[in-house]
Design an enzyme around this catalytic site. Structure first.
Site, short mmCIF file in Angstrom:
data_model
loop_
_atom_site.label_atom_id
_atom_site.label_comp_id
_atom_site.label_asym_id
_atom_site.label_seq_id
_atom_site.Cartn_x
_atom_site.Cartn_y
_atom_site.Cartn_z
N ASP A 102 -29.25 112.00 91.63
CA ASP A 102 -30.01 110.80 91.96
C ASP A 102 -30.99 110.55 90.82
O ASP A 102 -31.96 111.30 90.66
CB ASP A 102 -30.75 111.05 93.28
CG ASP A 102 -31.21 109.78 93.95
OD1 ASP A 102 -31.49 108.80 93.25
OD2 ASP A 102 -31.31 109.78 95.20
N ASP A 203 -31.53 105.01 91.52
CA ASP A 203 -32.58 104.53 92.42
C ASP A 203 -33.08 103.14 91.98
O ASP A 203 -33.26 102.88 90.79
CB ASP A 203 -33.74 105.54 92.35
CG ASP A 203 -34.79 105.32 93.40
OD1 ASP A 203 -34.46 105.39 94.59
OD2 ASP A 203 -35.97 105.08 93.03
N GLU A 245 -28.72 101.56 93.67
CA GLU A 245 -29.42 101.05 94.86
C GLU A 245 -29.98 99.68 94.52
O GLU A 245 -30.77 99.56 93.57
CB GLU A 245 -30.54 102.01 95.26
CG GLU A 245 -31.23 101.59 96.55
CD GLU A 245 -32.61 102.21 96.74
OE1 GLU A 245 -33.04 102.34 97.88
OE2 GLU A 245 -33.25 102.55 95.73
N HIS A 319 -31.62 108.45 103.56
CA HIS A 319 -32.90 109.15 103.73
C HIS A 319 -34.08 108.20 103.93
O HIS A 319 -35.19 108.67 104.17
CB HIS A 319 -33.14 110.03 102.51
CG HIS A 319 -33.33 109.21 101.26
ND1 HIS A 319 -32.30 108.46 100.72
CD2 HIS A 319 -34.41 108.99 100.48
CE1 HIS A 319 -32.75 107.81 99.65
NE2 HIS A 319 -34.03 108.12 99.48
N ASP A 320 -33.87 106.91 103.77
CA ASP A 320 -34.95 105.93 103.97
C ASP A 320 -34.83 105.19 105.30
O ASP A 320 -35.69 104.39 105.64
CB ASP A 320 -34.91 104.86 102.87
CG ASP A 320 -35.24 105.38 101.49
OD1 ASP A 320 -35.98 106.37 101.38
OD2 ASP A 320 -34.75 104.79 100.50
O1 TEU Z 1 -36.12 103.28 97.80
C1 TEU Z 1 -36.28 101.94 97.44
C2 TEU Z 1 -37.14 101.16 98.26
O2 TEU Z 1 -37.32 99.98 97.97
C3 TEU Z 1 -37.82 101.78 99.41
O3 TEU Z 1 -39.16 101.53 99.33
C4 TEU Z 1 -37.29 101.22 100.65
O4 TEU Z 1 -37.57 99.87 100.70
C5 TEU Z 1 -37.95 101.88 101.81
O5 TEU Z 1 -37.82 103.24 101.66
C6 TEU Z 1 -37.27 101.46 103.08
O6 TEU Z 1 -37.99 102.06 104.07
C7 TEU Z 1 -35.89 104.20 96.79
C8 TEU Z 1 -35.68 105.57 97.37
O7 TEU Z 1 -34.50 105.57 98.13
C9 TEU Z 1 -36.89 105.96 98.15
O8 TEU Z 1 -36.74 107.18 98.82
C10 TEU Z 1 -38.04 106.03 97.17
O9 TEU Z 1 -39.23 106.30 97.86
C11 TEU Z 1 -38.19 104.74 96.38
O10 TEU Z 1 -36.95 104.26 95.87
C12 TEU Z 1 -39.07 104.97 95.18
O11 TEU Z 1 -38.41 105.74 94.23
#
Ligand code: TEU
Length: 544
Positions: A102, A203, A245, A319-320
């Site tokens: 990642d 990311d 992403e 994971h988000d």
């Molecule tokens: O997430 C991208 C992102 O825009 C996140 O803020 C997302 O909108 C949010 O998590 C939804 O609840 C990526 C990664 O997947 C995330 O884990 C990171 O925190 C973020 O980028 C910053 O690198």
């Protein structure tokens, strides 16, 4: 095993996302580690996945659980060493399981050597690696907000400038306009390719071409130019799978990202379906019920829209995001059938399926007291809404439904203490339901959610129509039936999903009555109706 020397091998592949911090601890530290992943490779091989996407394991102060990288070529000691990573890559290869790293290329940690230099003076050779603007203390260049709350600008008195960060202040944005930054990134990626990794997840890749003076974050004017250069300098020198992403991707942009000539990436994660159950104009915390008809129309649009001219990624959680069975299924009495329906719906489609750790067990959301949440996004939201006078109960309801910690609770391996995740104290409280929902029980039970996923993966490997068949949505206006047909070279699939806890009167179309049932989440069929959350996939040979 897939032949990963073949161009586009990943079109037949299935990926599994590991959140290493919560997967398997082998040291008693309370956090997972690379040796823990090695220990569980047999389990993953049994499931049948081909690629493991690991959320970041690079050196990091862990302000955002590794999405703040301080050294892209070192493993965080919490997870082990570079030797452990090499061992994981080798052990994975023996089992046909490749490692997808990642890469967080939009920003680094403020503890990265580059940033520590950059903030020393305006003429430091690394100053231009980041995005700086003049201003006066307490008067930022503009009022842009960061994703995790607060201003997107942080003042550094030593240089008398603000730096730009789309996420936390400890995650300064890298300056992609600077060719030296891009070269450093390419060299780092080539080095990881030499280590034998088979892919990368990128990311927030749609945010690299920002133009903060014009309030542009996503989809900046130079985005696809940067991506084509990145791809030519790195990925195209190997036979990799890459996924970006891209919260800002629409269909037209996705065609560029995933163009069949491989000029950019293999595919992107787009989030149109994920954004359907927010209140219009609201944030993800502003809950709204899911309109299932809108969901299936959205999925169908992406299926037909990219067929032959791009590639989809298929996912319902990561994971988000909340656990899919809690969000769009029923995590109570119908947990098992509804988890199987959601899996059927997704794995019947064209694209690369991504299974998020524990999804294959039907793991659920968790409700924690506020003091036990660990995610900075959740904690910031709590503080902000509290300060704005929002009622406590409403804030907690949003966290229970949408906190990123829902997905991050420890993997539930067995019925021993902490679900077999750790012999120490887990960094995030485990879900007490591990006694009923765990891998050991499900591997032993042929009717489990686990074996259902295993069989879906095996079907994709057996019938090319799962991989390359075209897509036709049937019953487009039905509020709770999602029925679609896939066709390729004389074979056809009919995927039937009765979404929700009610029965639906419906008969299999005449010309499908002699089709073979490949998989179903009920042991039998009842003519003329579908039971709650009933799902099945039929196969028919089509004689011309
Ligand atoms: O997430 C991208 C992102 O825009 C996140 O803020 C997302 O909108 C949010 O998590 C939804 O609840 C990526 C990664 O997947 C995330 O884990 C990171 O925190 C973020 O980028 C910053 O690198």
């Amino acid at each position: 095993m897939l032949d990963k020397t073949q161009k586009n091998w990943w079109q037949s592949a299935v990926a599994y996302q590991i959140y290493p911090k919560s997967f398997q601890d082998t040291t008693g530290s309370g956090t997972g580690d690379l040796q823990g992943i090695i220990r569980r490779l047999d389990y993953l091989q049994t499931l049948g996945v081909d690629v493991l996407w690991l959320s970041p394991v690079f050196a990091s102060p862990q302000v955002d659980n590794g999405y703040d990288i301080s050294d892209y070529q070192a493993i965080d000691p919490m997870y082990g060493s570079l030797e452990d990573m090499r061992a994981l890559i080798a052990a994975g290869k023996e089992r046909g399981v490749g490692i997808m790293l990642d890469l967080v290329l939009n920003h680094s940690s403020d503890q990265h050597r580059w940033f520590r230099e950059a903030r020393k003076s305006r003429d430091n050779p690394f100053h231009d690696y980041y995005v700086w603007r003049d201003g006066a203390e307490d008067r930022p260049p503009n009022d842009m907000r960061a994703c995790f709350g607060g201003s997107a600008w942080t003042w550094v008195p030593q240089v008398g400038q603000y730096y730009f960060h789309q996420f936390a202040p400890q995650q300064p944005d890298l300056n992609w306009e600077n060719p030296r930054v891009r070269r450093e990134i390419y060299d780092m990626i080539l080095w990881w390719m030499d280590q034998g990794v088979e892919g990368f997840r990128l990311d927030v890749i749609d945010q690299i071409a920002k133009e903060p003076d014009r309030f542009i974050t996503g989809n900046g004017p130079r985005l696809h130019e940067f991506l084509r250069e990145l791809s030519a300098e790195t990925f195209q020198k190997g036979c990799l799978v890459t996924v970006g992403e891209a919260w800002g991707a629409d269909l037209e942009r996705a065609k560029l990202y995933s163009a069949p000539d491989g000029s950019e990436l293999s595919m992107v994660f787009q989030f149109e379906h994920i954004n359907l159950d927010h209140q219009p104009g609201g944030e993800k915390w502003d809950l709204a019920p899911l309109d299932f008809k809108a969901l299936k129309k959205c999925l169908a649009k992406w299926q037909t829209g990219l067929h032959g001219c791009g590639w989809n990624s298929l996912f319902l959680n990561n994971h988000d995001l909340p656990r899919t069975v809690s969000r769009w299924g029923d995590d109570g009495a119908c947990r098992v059938v509804s988890a199987k329906l959601l899996a059927t719906m997704l794995h019947g489609m064209e694209g690369m399926p991504y299974i998020y750790q524990g999804e294959e067990l039907g793991m659920t959301n968790i409700s924690l007291p506020i003091g036990e949440y660990r995610d900075l996004e959740s904690l910031n939201m709590y503080e902000e809404r509290k300060a704005a006078g929002c009622p406590e109960a409403e804030i907690m309801a949003s966290l229970y439904a949408r906190s990123r910690d829902n997905a991050r609770t420890p993997m539930q391996w067995d019925t021993s203490a902490h679900g077999g995740f750790t012999e120490g104290t887990p960094w995030l409280t485990e879900n007490p339901n591990y006694r009923e929902i765990n891998a050991a029980d499900q591997v032993a039970d042929p009717d489990s959610v686990f074996h259902y996923y295993r069989r879906l993966i095996a079907l994709r490997k057996t019938y090319p129509v799962f991989v390359h068949g075209d897509f036709t949505l049937l019953e487009p206006d039905h509020p709770n039936l999602f029925v679609y047909r896939r066709r390729l070279d004389g074979q056809a699939l009919l995927v039937i999903c009765n979404y929700g806890g009610g029965e639906t009167a419906w008969s299999v179309p005449e010309d499908w009555t002699h089709a073979r049932c490949l998989i179903a989440n009920y042991p039998d069929q009842i003519p003329g109706r579908l039971r709650p959350w009933e799902a099945r996939i039929l196969l028919r040979e089509e004689k011309e």
